[in-house]
Scaffold this motif. Structure first.
Motif, mmCIF file in Angstrom:
data_model
loop_
_atom_site.group_PDB
_atom_site.id
_atom_site.type_symbol
_atom_site.label_atom_id
_atom_site.label_comp_id
_atom_site.label_asym_id
_atom_site.label_seq_id
_atom_site.Cartn_x
_atom_site.Cartn_y
_atom_site.Cartn_z
ATOM 1 N N VAL A 5 0.870 -1.173 0.000
ATOM 2 C CA VAL A 5 0.000 0.000 0.000
ATOM 3 C C VAL A 5 0.906 1.222 0.000
ATOM 4 O O VAL A 5 1.784 1.357 0.860
ATOM 5 N N ARG A 7 1.246 5.638 -0.708
ATOM 6 C CA ARG A 7 0.654 6.955 -0.915
ATOM 7 C C ARG A 7 1.425 7.600 -2.047
ATOM 8 O O ARG A 7 2.657 7.609 -2.054
ATOM 9 N N LEU A 17 3.204 2.625 2.811
ATOM 10 C CA LEU A 17 2.438 2.749 4.043
ATOM 11 C C LEU A 17 2.284 1.418 4.760
ATOM 12 O O LEU A 17 2.215 1.386 5.990
ATOM 13 N N HIS A 29 -7.289 -1.865 4.236
ATOM 14 C CA HIS A 29 -6.402 -0.827 4.780
ATOM 15 C C HIS A 29 -6.412 0.404 3.872
ATOM 16 O O HIS A 29 -6.503 1.540 4.364
ATOM 17 N N ALA A 30 -6.327 0.202 2.577
ATOM 18 C CA ALA A 30 -6.338 1.319 1.627
ATOM 19 C C ALA A 30 -7.665 2.075 1.696
ATOM 20 O O ALA A 30 -7.685 3.313 1.700
ATOM 21 N N LEU A 33 -7.713 4.222 4.804
ATOM 22 C CA LEU A 33 -6.872 5.412 4.646
ATOM 23 C C LEU A 33 -7.573 6.459 3.787
ATOM 24 O O LEU A 33 -7.531 7.661 4.095
ATOM 25 N N ARG A 34 -8.207 6.016 2.719
ATOM 26 C CA ARG A 34 -8.932 6.954 1.847
ATOM 27 C C ARG A 34 -10.083 7.623 2.600
ATOM 28 O O ARG A 34 -10.314 8.820 2.470
ATOM 29 N N THR A 38 -6.513 10.644 3.921
ATOM 30 C CA THR A 38 -5.058 10.673 3.756
ATOM 31 C C THR A 38 -4.703 11.532 2.549
ATOM 32 O O THR A 38 -5.329 11.428 1.498
ATOM 33 N N ARG A 41 -2.958 10.223 -3.256
ATOM 34 C CA ARG A 41 -3.717 9.037 -3.652
ATOM 35 C C ARG A 41 -3.167 7.825 -2.931
ATOM 36 O O ARG A 41 -1.963 7.726 -2.693
ATOM 37 N N VAL A 42 -4.020 6.880 -2.603
ATOM 38 C CA VAL A 42 -3.610 5.628 -1.960
ATOM 39 C C VAL A 42 -3.778 4.522 -2.988
ATOM 40 O O VAL A 42 -4.845 4.355 -3.571
ATOM 41 N N LYS A 43 -2.710 3.767 -3.223
ATOM 42 C CA LYS A 43 -2.707 2.709 -4.235
ATOM 43 C C LYS A 43 -2.264 1.386 -3.619
ATOM 44 O O LYS A 43 -1.386 1.353 -2.757
#
Length: 71
Positions: A5, A7, A17, A29-30, A33-34, A38, A41-43
């Motif tokens: 994961v 950011r 992360l 988890h992603a 966070l979104r 956060t 972008r969270v990928k």
């Protein structure tokens, strides 16, 4: 292979992360966070190692074909 994961911050800076063995854990988890707002972008990325995951995230992808032009 683990799920990473990341950011994606300003100027494409990648920050790891977390790392998970199962997709469901990484996805949850992603999403958390979104939802928490956060920054960046969270990928989630599936790869052999962290470096390979970063390389895949930095790849420039082709845009999908324009289906409207198929008239």
């Amino acid at each position: 292979m683990p799920y990473y994961v990341f950011r994606v911050g300003a100027l494409g800076v990648l920050t790891k992360l977390a790392e998970f063995t199962a997709f469901s854990e990484a996805s949850a988890h992603a999403k958390a966070l979104r939802a928490a707002g956060t920054s960046g972008r969270v990928k989630v990325m599936f790869a052999d190692n962290e470096l390979a995951a970063q390389d895949l995230l930095r790849e420039v992808r082709e845009p999908p074909p324009d289906l409207a032009a198929d008239d």
